[in-house]
Design an enzyme around this catalytic site. Structure first.
Site, PDB file in Angstrom:
ATOM      1  N   ASP A 142       0.983  -1.201  -0.078  1.00  0.00           N
ATOM      2  CA  ASP A 142      -0.027  -0.007  -0.034  1.00  0.00           C
ATOM      3  C   ASP A 142       0.759   1.324   0.116  1.00  0.00           C
ATOM      4  O   ASP A 142       0.636   2.381   0.581  1.00  0.00           O
ATOM      5  CB  ASP A 142      -0.887  -0.009   1.466  1.00  0.00           C
ATOM      6  CG  ASP A 142      -2.105   1.109   1.190  1.00  0.00           C
ATOM      7  OD1 ASP A 142      -2.283   1.322   0.096  1.00  0.00           O
ATOM      8  OD2 ASP A 142      -2.598   1.347   2.310  1.00  0.00           O
ATOM      9  N   CYS A 256     -20.961  -8.321   6.630  1.00  0.00           N
ATOM     10  CA  CYS A 256     -20.538  -9.125   5.825  1.00  0.00           C
ATOM     11  C   CYS A 256     -20.923 -11.005   6.107  1.00  0.00           C
ATOM     12  O   CYS A 256     -19.976 -11.207   7.209  1.00  0.00           O
ATOM     13  CB  CYS A 256     -19.088  -8.987   5.171  1.00  0.00           C
ATOM     14  SG  CYS A 256     -18.839 -10.264   3.756  1.00  0.00           S
TER      15      CYS A 256
END
Length: 354
Positions: A142, A256
């Site tokens: 990242d 989720c």
């Protein structure tokens, strides 16, 4: 330097996966460099200005989606997954329901993941060099224009869900990703299939309705963007929707259904540090700049700085109960030298007086 021509690349890829497991990664996959479909999605997203003030998303042209432009000679990409979940989801949900609690996204409770993954990926690259000889590579965590989720999806680590996070059917989505761009012609793994089906849970739970359509996130509305990436004032219309979230947001992951398979991390570096998992809003609002720097040392949180930290906490206090202690703390911040802190404190104080 070109790799040894006699290498068995299928065997090497299998060894890379074993080495990755030995180093503590939960999964290693390999992808090719064709990200043309992801590039088309990225360009559509940028054209709609969904990136907001994240100008770095446009600063590198197509290097993000064309790996060989970022690292010349790249032929294949090693993608790695490292679980980070520090606590049961039920605990996180309880924190979100406590208006006096300071909620920090679970990924940021421990040590800065950039350092952990980069060091481990470098060790993996060193192991590859021990067999392949010197080779061209570059490690990413990242930390550069890399489409890490698209790469991980092609490498078979999971699929990009409707909330834009990567989901693994055996491990959910509570994990970090990292990559090694290589000039080795490693055989690519089979891309993961999508298993979101008709589920709309993440779209429905998003506190700011930032997931404007399946697989489309308007970052300008996202709590993570507003509390981490945005440098200026948080739009007033969105402030009440932030609740007690002061750094990031986990709602779409907490809801989720695939995260019922998520496992708690065994990484000591990702365990909560300095009480950030249990701190109250009044406590963290009272931190001086030196205290903020001390308590966020080695943490991803430090990147937003003390001013934006106070901005975020002021909004959260304004969304909480009208306690006299909260009002007094906000009144004291009305004299802060930075206008951003003064303005958000004044907004919160006015909200508590309603």
């Amino acid at each position: 330097m070109p790799p040894t021509p006699s290498l068995d690349y299928m065997q090497l890829s299998q060894r890379i996966k074993r080495w990755g497991e030995d180093l503590g990664f939960q999964q290693i996959g390999i992808s090719d460099t064709d990200l043309s479909q992801a590039e088309a999605r990225l360009m559509h997203w940028l054209a709609r200005d969904f990136h907001g003030d994240m100008h770095y998303m446009t600063a590198h042209g197509v290097k993000r989606s064309r790996p060989a432009l970022l690292q010349p000679g790249t032929l294949s990409i090693v993608s790695a997954r490292l679980d980070y979940l520090p606590e049961q989801s039920s605990v996180s949900k309880q924190r979100l329901q406590d208006p006096a609690a300071a909620f920090v996204s679970r990924y940021a409770l421990g040590r800065d993941y950039h350092k952990v993954l980069r060091n481990r990926l470098q060790k993996l690259a060193d192991k590859i060099a021990g067999v392949a000889g010197p080779f061209g590579y570059r490690v990413f965590t990242d930390s550069a224009p890399v489409l890490e989720k698209a790469i991980a999806e092609k490498a078979g680590l999971g699929w990009i869900g409707k909330h834009s996070n990567l989901i693994n059917r055996r491990a959910g989505s509570w994990f970090f990703l990292g990559e090694i761009y290589t000039d080795l012609p490693l055989p690519a793994d089979t891309p993961a299939a999508n298993h979101c089906g008709q589920c709309q849970a993440c779209l429905e739970v998003c506190p700011t309705q930032a997931i404007v359509a399946p697989y489309q996130v308007d970052a300008r509305r996202c709590v993570s963007y507003l509390t981490i990436e945005l440098h200026g004032a948080i739009p007033e219309a969105l402030r009440p929707l932030l609740g007690n979230r002061i750094y990031g947001c986990d709602d779409c992951q907490l809801i989720c259904p695939w995260n019922r398979f998520a496992k708690l991390s065994a990484e000591a570096d990702f365990m909560p540090r300095r009480g950030l998992d249990s701190a109250g809003l009044l406590e963290v609002f009272g931190w001086s700049e030196s205290e903020f720097l001390q308590k966020t040392e080695g943490s991803a949180i430090r990147r937003i700085g003390h001013v934006r930290w106070l901005r975020n906490v002021a909004v959260a206090l304004g969304n909480g109960p009208a306690m006299e202690a909260a009002k007094q703390a906000l009144r004291e911040r009305l004299h802060h030298p930075h206008a951003l802190v003064r303005e958000h404190s004044a907004w919160a104080l006015a909200k508590l007086r309603q």
